[in-house]
Scaffold this motif. Sequence first.
Motif, PDB file in Angstrom:
ATOM      1  N   ILE A  18       0.840  -1.200   0.000  1.00  0.00           N
ATOM      2  CA  ILE A  18       0.000   0.000   0.000  1.00  0.00           C
ATOM      3  C   ILE A  18       0.875   1.250   0.000  1.00  0.00           C
ATOM      4  CG2 ILE A  18      -1.694   1.329   1.328  1.00  0.00           C
ATOM      5  CD1 ILE A  18      -2.869  -1.323   2.247  1.00  0.00           C
ATOM      6  N   ALA A  19       1.985   1.213   0.759  1.00  0.00           N
ATOM      7  CA  ALA A  19       2.909   2.350   0.770  1.00  0.00           C
ATOM      8  C   ALA A  19       3.505   2.571  -0.616  1.00  0.00           C
ATOM      9  CB  ALA A  19       4.015   2.110   1.797  1.00  0.00           C
ATOM     10  N   TYR A  20       3.818   1.469  -1.312  1.00  0.00           N
ATOM     11  CA  TYR A  20       4.397   1.573  -2.654  1.00  0.00           C
ATOM     12  C   TYR A  20       3.413   2.223  -3.622  1.00  0.00           C
ATOM     13  CZ  TYR A  20       7.411   0.114  -6.541  1.00  0.00           C
ATOM     14  OH  TYR A  20       8.248   0.105  -7.625  1.00  0.00           O
ATOM     15  N   MET A  21       2.103   2.004  -3.409  1.00  0.00           N
ATOM     16  CA  MET A  21       1.085   2.572  -4.286  1.00  0.00           C
ATOM     17  C   MET A  21       0.912   4.077  -4.085  1.00  0.00           C
ATOM     18  SD  MET A  21      -1.784  -0.457  -4.056  1.00  0.00           S
ATOM     19  CE  MET A  21      -3.049   0.375  -5.008  1.00  0.00           C
ATOM     20  N   THR A  22       1.416   4.619  -2.949  1.00  0.00           N
ATOM     21  CA  THR A  22       1.308   6.050  -2.643  1.00  0.00           C
ATOM     22  C   THR A  22      -0.162   6.505  -2.657  1.00  0.00           C
ATOM     23  OG1 THR A  22       3.384   6.312  -3.860  1.00  0.00           O
ATOM     24  CG2 THR A  22       2.316   8.316  -3.110  1.00  0.00           C
ATOM     25  N   PRO A  23      -0.928   6.199  -1.593  1.00  0.00           N
ATOM     26  CA  PRO A  23      -2.377   6.469  -1.583  1.00  0.00           C
ATOM     27  C   PRO A  23      -2.768   7.911  -1.866  1.00  0.00           C
ATOM     28  CG  PRO A  23      -1.759   5.077   0.278  1.00  0.00           C
ATOM     29  CD  PRO A  23      -0.481   5.523  -0.357  1.00  0.00           C
ATOM     30  N   ILE A  24      -1.907   8.878  -1.533  1.00  0.00           N
ATOM     31  CA  ILE A  24      -2.270  10.283  -1.712  1.00  0.00           C
ATOM     32  C   ILE A  24      -2.381  10.653  -3.186  1.00  0.00           C
ATOM     33  CG2 ILE A  24       0.018  11.351  -1.795  1.00  0.00           C
ATOM     34  CD1 ILE A  24      -1.062  13.434   0.233  1.00  0.00           C
ATOM     35  N   ILE A  25      -1.977   9.745  -4.085  1.00  0.00           N
ATOM     36  CA  ILE A  25      -2.075  10.022  -5.515  1.00  0.00           C
ATOM     37  C   ILE A  25      -3.523  10.196  -5.936  1.00  0.00           C
ATOM     38  CG2 ILE A  25      -2.186   7.612  -6.271  1.00  0.00           C
ATOM     39  CD1 ILE A  25      -0.309  10.541  -7.951  1.00  0.00           C
ATOM     40  N   VAL A  26      -4.464   9.659  -5.153  1.00  0.00           N
ATOM     41  CA  VAL A  26      -5.885   9.836  -5.476  1.00  0.00           C
ATOM     42  C   VAL A  26      -6.258  11.316  -5.507  1.00  0.00           C
ATOM     43  CG1 VAL A  26      -6.623   9.633  -3.071  1.00  0.00           C
ATOM     44  CG2 VAL A  26      -8.240   9.108  -4.902  1.00  0.00           C
ATOM     45  N   LEU A  27      -5.589  12.126  -4.703  1.00  0.00           N
ATOM     46  CA  LEU A  27      -5.805  13.571  -4.735  1.00  0.00           C
ATOM     47  C   LEU A  27      -4.996  14.215  -5.859  1.00  0.00           C
ATOM     48  CD1 LEU A  27      -5.698  14.360  -0.895  1.00  0.00           C
ATOM     49  CD2 LEU A  27      -7.703  13.991  -2.343  1.00  0.00           C
ATOM     50  N   GLY A  28      -3.819  13.693  -6.109  1.00  0.00           N
ATOM     51  CA  GLY A  28      -2.953  14.282  -7.133  1.00  0.00           C
ATOM     52  C   GLY A  28      -3.534  14.220  -8.528  1.00  0.00           C
ATOM     53  N   THR A  29      -4.316  13.175  -8.821  1.00  0.00           N
ATOM     54  CA  THR A  29      -4.877  13.021 -10.167  1.00  0.00           C
ATOM     55  C   THR A  29      -6.383  13.270 -10.203  1.00  0.00           C
ATOM     56  OG1 THR A  29      -5.150  10.637  -9.774  1.00  0.00           O
ATOM     57  CG2 THR A  29      -3.115  11.342 -10.857  1.00  0.00           C
ATOM     58  N   PHE A  30      -6.950  13.800  -9.122  1.00  0.00           N
ATOM     59  CA  PHE A  30      -8.399  13.956  -9.047  1.00  0.00           C
ATOM     60  C   PHE A  30      -8.941  14.850 -10.163  1.00  0.00           C
ATOM     61  CE2 PHE A  30     -12.341  15.973  -7.698  1.00  0.00           C
ATOM     62  CZ  PHE A  30     -13.071  14.877  -7.261  1.00  0.00           C
ATOM     63  N   GLY A  31      -8.274  15.926 -10.469  1.00  0.00           N
ATOM     64  CA  GLY A  31      -8.764  16.884 -11.458  1.00  0.00           C
ATOM     65  C   GLY A  31      -8.909  16.290 -12.840  1.00  0.00           C
ATOM     66  N   PHE A 154      -1.379   9.414   5.114  1.00  0.00           N
ATOM     67  CA  PHE A 154      -2.678   8.999   5.639  1.00  0.00           C
ATOM     68  C   PHE A 154      -3.325  10.101   6.467  1.00  0.00           C
ATOM     69  CE2 PHE A 154      -1.634   4.488   4.735  1.00  0.00           C
ATOM     70  CZ  PHE A 154      -2.827   4.152   4.114  1.00  0.00           C
ATOM     71  N   LEU A 155      -2.526  10.839   7.227  1.00  0.00           N
ATOM     72  CA  LEU A 155      -3.083  11.939   8.012  1.00  0.00           C
ATOM     73  C   LEU A 155      -3.662  13.023   7.112  1.00  0.00           C
ATOM     74  CD1 LEU A 155      -0.434  12.282  10.884  1.00  0.00           C
ATOM     75  CD2 LEU A 155      -2.750  11.348  11.046  1.00  0.00           C
ATOM     76  N   VAL A 156      -2.968  13.316   6.018  1.00  0.00           N
ATOM     77  CA  VAL A 156      -3.476  14.310   5.076  1.00  0.00           C
ATOM     78  C   VAL A 156      -4.767  13.819   4.425  1.00  0.00           C
ATOM     79  CG1 VAL A 156      -3.017  15.492   2.887  1.00  0.00           C
ATOM     80  CG2 VAL A 156      -1.230  15.371   4.629  1.00  0.00           C
ATOM     81  N   LEU A 157      -4.799  12.530   4.040  1.00  0.00           N
ATOM     82  CA  LEU A 157      -6.005  11.971   3.445  1.00  0.00           C
ATOM     83  C   LEU A 157      -7.190  12.022   4.420  1.00  0.00           C
ATOM     84  CD1 LEU A 157      -4.735   8.799   1.509  1.00  0.00           C
ATOM     85  CD2 LEU A 157      -5.727  10.860   0.528  1.00  0.00           C
ATOM     86  N   ILE A 158      -6.931  11.643   5.671  1.00  0.00           N
ATOM     87  CA  ILE A 158      -7.991  11.673   6.688  1.00  0.00           C
ATOM     88  C   ILE A 158      -8.478  13.101   6.914  1.00  0.00           C
ATOM     89  CG2 ILE A 158      -8.482  11.285   9.140  1.00  0.00           C
ATOM     90  CD1 ILE A 158      -6.538   8.879   8.969  1.00  0.00           C
ATOM     91  N   ALA A 159      -7.537  14.034   6.991  1.00  0.00           N
ATOM     92  CA  ALA A 159      -7.915  15.441   7.184  1.00  0.00           C
ATOM     93  C   ALA A 159      -8.706  15.963   5.992  1.00  0.00           C
ATOM     94  CB  ALA A 159      -6.655  16.287   7.395  1.00  0.00           C
ATOM     95  N   PHE A 160      -8.311  15.571   4.793  1.00  0.00           N
ATOM     96  CA  PHE A 160      -9.011  16.025   3.585  1.00  0.00           C
ATOM     97  C   PHE A 160     -10.455  15.522   3.599  1.00  0.00           C
ATOM     98  CE2 PHE A 160      -9.705  17.258  -0.709  1.00  0.00           C
ATOM     99  CZ  PHE A 160      -8.628  18.050  -1.099  1.00  0.00           C
ATOM    100  N   VAL A 161     -10.632  14.243   3.904  1.00  0.00           N
ATOM    101  CA  VAL A 161     -11.981  13.666   3.951  1.00  0.00           C
ATOM    102  C   VAL A 161     -12.793  14.309   5.065  1.00  0.00           C
ATOM    103  CG1 VAL A 161     -13.291  11.562   4.441  1.00  0.00           C
ATOM    104  CG2 VAL A 161     -11.319  11.470   2.906  1.00  0.00           C
ATOM    105  N   GLY A 162     -12.161  14.499   6.240  1.00  0.00           N
ATOM    106  CA  GLY A 162     -12.856  15.127   7.361  1.00  0.00           C
ATOM    107  C   GLY A 162     -13.336  16.529   7.035  1.00  0.00           C
ATOM    108  N   LEU A 163     -12.502  17.304   6.356  1.00  0.00           N
ATOM    109  CA  LEU A 163     -12.889  18.664   5.980  1.00  0.00           C
ATOM    110  C   LEU A 163     -13.962  18.657   4.893  1.00  0.00           C
ATOM    111  CD1 LEU A 163      -9.413  20.444   6.063  1.00  0.00           C
ATOM    112  CD2 LEU A 163     -11.381  20.942   7.511  1.00  0.00           C
ATOM    113  N   CYS A 164     -13.926  17.662   4.008  1.00  0.00           N
ATOM    114  CA  CYS A 164     -15.001  17.540   3.007  1.00  0.00           C
ATOM    115  C   CYS A 164     -16.344  17.302   3.695  1.00  0.00           C
ATOM    116  CB  CYS A 164     -14.703  16.386   2.047  1.00  0.00           C
ATOM    117  SG  CYS A 164     -13.433  16.735   0.801  1.00  0.00           S
ATOM    118  N   ILE A 165     -16.340  16.414   4.696  1.00  0.00           N
ATOM    119  CA  ILE A 165     -17.571  16.115   5.439  1.00  0.00           C
ATOM    120  C   ILE A 165     -18.058  17.355   6.188  1.00  0.00           C
ATOM    121  CG2 ILE A 165     -18.531  14.753   7.337  1.00  0.00           C
ATOM    122  CD1 ILE A 165     -16.623  12.489   6.472  1.00  0.00           C
ATOM    123  N   HIS A 166     -17.116  18.071   6.823  1.00  0.00           N
ATOM    124  CA  HIS A 166     -17.461  19.298   7.550  1.00  0.00           C
ATOM    125  C   HIS A 166     -18.012  20.353   6.595  1.00  0.00           C
ATOM    126  CE1 HIS A 166     -16.534  23.273   9.351  1.00  0.00           C
ATOM    127  NE2 HIS A 166     -16.949  22.684  10.475  1.00  0.00           N
TER     128      HIS A 166
END
Length: 441
Positions: A18-31, A154-166
């Motif tokens: 999972i670390a090799y996949m770099t999960p934060i890329i979901v935000l990098g290519t969202f646009g 992961f902290l950035v992803l969690i914060a991003f989702v949390g702020l979206c919900i807020h």
Amino acid sequence: MARLQRTLSLGAVVLFGIAYMTPIIVLGTFGILAQTTAGMVPAAYLAALVAMFFTAMSYGRMAAAFPVAGSAYSYVRKAISPKLGFIAGWAVLLDYLFLPMAIWLIGAAYLHSAFPGVPQWVWVLAFIGVTSAINIVGLKLANGINGLLMLVQFLVLIAFVGLCIHYLGGEAGRPLFTLAPFFNGQMHLPLIMSGAAIACYSFLGFDAVSTLTEETRDPRRTIPRAIMLITLVGGLIFVAVSYFVQVAHPSFEFADVDSAAYEIARNIGGDLFVSIFLIGLIVGQFASGLSAQASGSRLLFAMGRDGVLPKRFFGSLHGRFGTPVNSILLCAVVALLALKLDVTTSTSFINFGAFLAFSLVNLSVIFHYWVGGRQRGLRELILFLIFPLIGLAADLWLMSSLDHLAIYLGASWLVIGLVYLGFLTRGFSRQPPEMDFQEAA
């Protein structure tokens, strides 16, 4: 003879993948995904997950049959033929050689959004220069630092989702749960499949754990299970994160599509959060680019050492640093293409190689188990023929859904590989040299 210790558990291997996949890329290519799918990014990730699930099953089957390094190259070579194995390796080489370019291009696009006064090409050159220098000297990030970088993502992803919900419950005043990002009256399947073809870029690396075979307990069982879990967990992360971001920002219009998440981060979290997000993304891209260039240069060195590529240039190590300097510099030169390509074309081009390798691995399952092993029961019919055929069909469909320029570039790469294979085998009259990935590792 020194041997690696088998200490890695299933959980440790899954975390590595999972670390090799770099999960934060979901935000990098969202646009680019939002624009390609007309605002249905989660649907694209879900389609990609289904396609990757069947391909991951095939990788798991082949990893159980051949618990060796080399992944697609080794599986196709052993199950079908050495020549087709070379083509699989050539497809994988496309990924390794051009992946750093795409990673640095995404990072440069976000830095340019944050600092518009600095031209994007400056950031591209900075990424290339700093990363190449580190890899030439041979410095490697310690496991503890890699773990810390993973935690930051992961902290950035969690914060991003949390702020979206807020944001949804406050300023936006929209419902949190809706099926619109997955199914609505305006959806177009060709657009979603085009998005899924790009979304598969986020899954690259799910098979990387095959390189841990010698360090894993009971690898014939653990590695296949890890490949499946990495694909499922990674895919669910991509679907979930993209869902909340899409609901918070249903529009697919952005000031800069290549750095859309920067704009969304400012909208949902203000200036402070956008700075935190940028740091997290750039740190993730830098670490990923460092690893990708190191892996790509090692693959080129292995191909040079074993005579698959010219040995004089690729098969040598620097006298002082002990690193494949020529291969590292070639990766850096290739990355200069980022000055002319956009994120959509660069990721799609890389995915062409991935889909080609994925298709051949699905074929390998059929050849090894169904044709060669003659395993013909009902269970075997499903596992060793129907499922691989579904994976093969999905990969070919996704490949055909790629950006047209990416298909032309990918097809050109394939033709070059066929011509070189003909040269290497003296008109296909003999087998190509075999690569020893275990030794390279």
